[in-house]
Design an enzyme around this catalytic site. Structure first.
Site, PDB file in Angstrom:
ATOM      1  N   ASN A   1       0.865  -1.177   0.000  1.00 18.43           N
ATOM      2  CA  ASN A   1       0.000   0.000   0.000  1.00 18.43           C
ATOM      3  C   ASN A   1       0.903   1.229   0.000  1.00 18.43           C
ATOM      4  O   ASN A   1       1.465   1.602   1.027  1.00 18.43           O
ATOM      5  CB  ASN A   1      -0.883  -0.040   1.261  1.00 18.43           C
ATOM      6  CG  ASN A   1      -1.852   1.133   1.326  1.00 18.43           C
ATOM      7  OD1 ASN A   1      -1.843   2.008   0.462  1.00 18.43           O
ATOM      8  ND2 ASN A   1      -2.672   1.156   2.352  1.00 18.43           N
TER       9      ASN A   1
ATOM     10  N   ARG B   1      -2.654  -2.133  -3.367  1.00 11.91           N
ATOM     11  CA  ARG B   1      -3.898  -1.416  -3.095  1.00 11.91           C
ATOM     12  C   ARG B   1      -3.946  -0.166  -3.976  1.00 11.91           C
ATOM     13  O   ARG B   1      -2.976   0.586  -4.043  1.00 11.91           O
ATOM     14  CB  ARG B   1      -3.941  -0.995  -1.634  1.00 11.91           C
ATOM     15  CG  ARG B   1      -5.155  -0.159  -1.328  1.00 11.91           C
ATOM     16  CD  ARG B   1      -5.177   0.304   0.117  1.00 11.91           C
ATOM     17  NE  ARG B   1      -6.389   1.067   0.341  1.00 11.91           N
ATOM     18  CZ  ARG B   1      -6.428   2.271   0.909  1.00 11.91           C
ATOM     19  NH1 ARG B   1      -5.319   2.851   1.308  1.00 11.91           N
ATOM     20  NH2 ARG B   1      -7.566   2.886   1.072  1.00 11.91           N
TER      21      ARG B   1
ATOM     22  N   HIS C   1     -12.968   2.379   0.398  1.00 16.16           N
ATOM     23  CA  HIS C   1     -12.966   1.346   1.441  1.00 16.16           C
ATOM     24  C   HIS C   1     -13.650   0.068   0.944  1.00 16.16           C
ATOM     25  O   HIS C   1     -14.074  -0.764   1.747  1.00 16.16           O
ATOM     26  CB  HIS C   1     -13.726   1.780   2.722  1.00 16.16           C
ATOM     27  CG  HIS C   1     -13.037   2.822   3.542  1.00 16.16           C
ATOM     28  ND1 HIS C   1     -13.706   3.638   4.406  1.00 16.16           N
ATOM     29  CD2 HIS C   1     -11.733   3.189   3.633  1.00 16.16           C
ATOM     30  CE1 HIS C   1     -12.854   4.458   5.001  1.00 16.16           C
ATOM     31  NE2 HIS C   1     -11.644   4.212   4.535  1.00 16.16           N
TER      32      HIS C   1
ATOM     33  N   ARG D   1     -12.043  14.683   8.088  1.00 19.21           N
ATOM     34  CA  ARG D   1     -12.882  15.103   6.953  1.00 19.21           C
ATOM     35  C   ARG D   1     -14.293  15.461   7.408  1.00 19.21           C
ATOM     36  O   ARG D   1     -14.845  14.818   8.299  1.00 19.21           O
ATOM     37  CB  ARG D   1     -12.991  13.970   5.918  1.00 19.21           C
ATOM     38  CG  ARG D   1     -11.691  13.622   5.277  1.00 19.21           C
ATOM     39  CD  ARG D   1     -11.892  12.553   4.184  1.00 19.21           C
ATOM     40  NE  ARG D   1     -10.653  11.813   4.017  1.00 19.21           N
ATOM     41  CZ  ARG D   1     -10.551  10.493   3.903  1.00 19.21           C
ATOM     42  NH1 ARG D   1     -11.632   9.741   3.891  1.00 19.21           N
ATOM     43  NH2 ARG D   1      -9.381   9.924   3.782  1.00 19.21           N
TER      44      ARG D   1
ATOM     45  N   GLU E   1      -7.831  -5.789   5.308  1.00 18.67           N
ATOM     46  CA  GLU E   1      -7.710  -5.415   3.899  1.00 18.67           C
ATOM     47  C   GLU E   1      -6.532  -6.120   3.233  1.00 18.67           C
ATOM     48  O   GLU E   1      -6.609  -6.464   2.058  1.00 18.67           O
ATOM     49  CB  GLU E   1      -7.580  -3.885   3.786  1.00 18.67           C
ATOM     50  CG  GLU E   1      -8.903  -3.197   4.083  1.00 18.67           C
ATOM     51  CD  GLU E   1      -8.800  -1.684   4.229  1.00 18.67           C
ATOM     52  OE1 GLU E   1      -8.437  -1.234   5.327  1.00 18.67           O
ATOM     53  OE2 GLU E   1      -9.095  -0.974   3.260  1.00 18.67           O
TER      54      GLU E   1
END
Ligand code: AMP
Length: 391
Positions: free
Chosen positions: A7, A88, A177, A236, A379
């Site tokens: 990643n 990813r 996601h 956010r 993940e």
């Protein structure tokens, strides 16, 4: 055979060597502060962790050092033991509804999608390019965060924006996601022994998103064109009237990039309390900080609003699953959300809710009209398993 999952961020590379069958993480590590005056690399294999603290000028040097650490600390990657490298990738746009074997044309597509994923795709591409160069004899696979939501019903993916503008600039709901929502919704089906489920997955980490999944297919996601839309997150805003952008552009001295930074990094829990970590927000609230308690209320209110909306659009609700940092570990948050869902017949078992565990579990009472689950996301394992489907 194992899969090396990578990643790459703009200044970091996280990696894990995964056994896709058992799910074990064989080795893992990260490269941090790439391009800065001080770099940091950490590699862990079994009981041994080795750290390097030299500057890392670019992704290529970072990955070269990681491959050296695999040889020095183990396990060796030169004996043909890795079946694939899984990368990813956040933004796959409308082009990828599943994992893709990386060749030059896939690289090119990821590059062209950068305007839709400006914070992520260029960094992923840097990692992919050096990894392909350094590990040329192994297949490389891109696993897209948006893929699970590529098949969203049009009515959920379409913004009510002028069609020509939307088409020209490829504006629609892509979500994010997705690898986590796909994996966790699958684990929820497994735990409940049923595929025919109307379920909601709440991925509550530093980034946060909700999805609605019917019979294994995603029908809604709270994230939009970018991961900015939806739930309140660490830094956010989540949902906000887009006119706030016009208002600030016209009336403040903030530039468009500064407004972008304000919405993506300085808002959410951080904007409301000064802290983006949920644990710190609880500490403040416990100490009597009214802003922190209000931030928790805003966070929970937004969550419950999404759950109600998704139950309505699915026409029912069998299970809600909590996952990611706060979802997996924050029993007070889960208890308060469950309390707000009493109308839906939600009832959790306080004892089960307070147990800390890495196991997938059902924390609802037998009487609860909706199963409430806690399922650790993984993940890396999901990327490893998806990569293996192509090699
Ligand atoms: P993630 O992005 O999935 O790694 O999640 C990171 C976030 O999870 C942190 O910023 C925290 O807000 C939250 N988190 C982790 N552990 C806990 C905990 N025990 N209680 C509350 N929040 C937690």
């Amino acid at each position: 055979m194992s899969v090396l999952v990578i990643n790459s961020g703009s200044s970091s590379i996280k990696y894990q060597l995964v056994d896709p069958e058992s799910g074990a993480a064989i080795a893992s590590g990260l490269v941090e502060r790439i391009g800065e005056s001080s770099g940091h690399i950490e590699h862990t294999y079994g009981e041994v962790t080795k750290e390097l603290n030299d500057p890392v000028p670019d992704h290529g040097v970072g990955l070269e050092r990681v491959l050296d650490l695999f040889e020095e600390v183990g396990p060796s990657l030169t004996d043909g033991s890795i079946a694939a490298v899984g990368h990813r990738v956040v933004q796959g746009g409308k082009y990828f509804d599943g994992p893709a074997l990386i060749d030059d044309s896939v690289e090119d597509r990821i590059d062209k999608l950068s305007p839709l994923g400006p914070l992520h795709n260029p960094a992923h591409l840097a990692g992919i390019r050096v990894a392909r160069k350094l590990l040329p004899s192994v297949p490389h696979v891109a696993v897209f965060d948006t893929a699970f939501f590529q098949q969203l019903p049009d009515e959920a993916a379409t913004y009510a924006l002028d069609r020509e503008v939307a088409e020209k600039y490829e504006i629609r709901r892509y979500g994010a996601h997705g690898t986590s929502h796909h994996y966790v919704s699958g684990q929820a089906s497994k735990l409940l022994g049923r595929d025919d489920l109307k379920q909601i997955v709440l991925h509550l980490g530093n980034g946060a998103s909700a999805s609605a999944v019917v019979n294994g297919r995603a029908v809604e996601t709270s994230m939009g064109l970018t991961p900015l839309e939806g739930l309140v997150m660490g830094g956010r805003t989540g949902d906000i009237d887009p006119a706030v952008v016009f208002h600030l552009a016209r009336n403040s001295d903030l530039s468009i990039d500064e407004i972008d930074n304000l919405f993506n990094r300085q808002s959410g829990l951080k904007g409301l309390t000064g802290q983006n970590d949920m644990r710190e927000v609880w500490n403040l609230a416990d100490a009597g900080d009214a802003n922190a308690r209000e931030a928790l209320d805003v966070y929970e209110h937004r969550l419950v609003k999404y759950i109600g909306a998704y139950a309505a659009t699915m026409g029912g609700l069998d299970a809600i699953t909590f996952t990611a940092g706060a979802g997996e570990n924050d029993s007070r948050l889960r208890a308060e959300v469950a309390e707000r869902l009493a109308y839906f017949g939600v009832e959790i078992n306080d004892e089960k809710n307070s147990v800390r565990s890495k196991e997938a579990r059902d924390i609802s009472t037998p009487n609860s009209a909706v199963r409430i689950l806690v399922i650790p996301t993984n993940e890396e394992l999901a990327i490893a398993r998806q990569s293996m489907t192509l090699v």
